[in-house]
Design an enzyme around this catalytic site. Structure first.
Site, short mmCIF file in Angstrom:
data_model
loop_
_atom_site.label_atom_id
_atom_site.label_comp_id
_atom_site.label_asym_id
_atom_site.label_seq_id
_atom_site.Cartn_x
_atom_site.Cartn_y
_atom_site.Cartn_z
N ASP A 238 0.97 -1.38 0.04
CA ASP A 238 0.04 0.05 0.08
C ASP A 238 1.01 1.15 -0.04
O ASP A 238 2.00 1.24 0.62
CB ASP A 238 -1.16 0.30 1.17
CG ASP A 238 -1.95 -1.20 1.24
OD1 ASP A 238 -2.10 -1.68 0.16
OD2 ASP A 238 -2.74 -1.29 2.41
N ASP B 27 -15.18 -4.01 0.19
CA ASP B 27 -14.78 -3.96 1.23
C ASP B 27 -15.99 -3.52 2.43
O ASP B 27 -16.83 -2.66 2.28
CB ASP B 27 -14.03 -2.42 1.36
CG ASP B 27 -13.21 -2.54 0.32
OD1 ASP B 27 -12.48 -3.32 0.02
OD2 ASP B 27 -12.65 -1.42 -0.16
#
Length: 243
Positions: free
Chosen positions: A8, A130
């Site tokens: 990330d 998500d």
């Protein structure tokens, strides 16, 4: 099953978050290219990369990094974060990215997802589901919706999506184990007709074993690799069938 080690990116750095909270950002590696090459050397064929700045701002921010990794490693890139239009998808795919992840757009602009699948084929498009307490969150997990994760998956399957990255936000970055119940429910609800990639909570090799036994397409591993609770080589060997 494939293993997708994760990087990330925030402010150009390799970081991890705890439960998607931007205030918990922790730098986990010194250099993104060195990290990607380490994954490559360990036998990884894929890498999962997220533009956290992009997810928050709703536009690509760190695209130069992904283009660099695509150009200078043999890894297949799966990239998400801030992708909101066909032009950005085309730019990423043209630069060597293999699969682009649409997250917030799946809920807020389903036509974009449909158009993307039609224009670029389902092979290159994934939808990020998500969920927090089973309900879908968007905009870098900063907004919650009233749509449950199974409903959104089915809607996206109806427009041709075949790849889904499923994250339990409460598990992400916690090293507390995958939410195998949530993943199993989705696997059953979709009757094995889509490719599910588990994300969030991976801690040890047992999480990899559980995902493989469930028949998932892939598992994303982030903090577990950086913290040393999971050996990437061992995870790849188990996922691919050799122990």
């Amino acid at each position: 099953m494939i293993i997708l080690p994760a990087i990330d990116i925030k402010d150009g750095n390799c970081v991890r978050l705890f439960k998607g909270d931007f205030s918990t950002v922790e730098k986990v590696a010194a250099d993104y290219m060195e990290t990607a090459k380490d994954f490559e050397a360990a036998g990884a064929s894929w890498i999962h990369m997220v533009d956290l700045d992009g997810a928050k701002e709703g536009r690509p921010v760190n695209q130069k990094i992904y283009k660099d990794v695509a150009a200078n490693t043999s890894l297949k890139l799966e990239v998400g974060g801030g992708i909101r239009n066909l032009e950005t998808i085309a730019e990423y795919l043209d630069s060597g990215v293999e699969r682009v992840i649409l997250g917030s757009a799946a809920l807020k602009d389903p036509k974009l997802v449909q158009d993307a699948v039609k224009q670029f084929s389902s092979r290159h498009i994934a939808v990020g589901i998500d969920a927090k307490n089973g309900m879908v969150a968007t905009e870098g997990w900063l907004e919650e919706s009233d749509v449950d994760y199974i409903t959104l998956t089915r809607e996206m399957m109806a427009v041709g999506v075949r790849y889904f990255i499923v994250t339990d936000i409460a598990k992400d970055g916690t090293l507390s184990g995958v939410n195998i119940g949530q993943l199993s429910d989705l696997h059953q609800a979709t009757e094995g007709k889509c490719s599910i990639i588990a994300s969030g909570g991976v801690h040890t090799i047992e999480d990899i074993r559980k995902c493989k036994e469930l028949g998932l397409y892939g598992t994303i591993c982030g903090k577990s690799i950086y913290k040393g609770t999971l050996d990437l080589r061992e995870a790849i060997a188990l996922a691919e069938g050799a122990e």
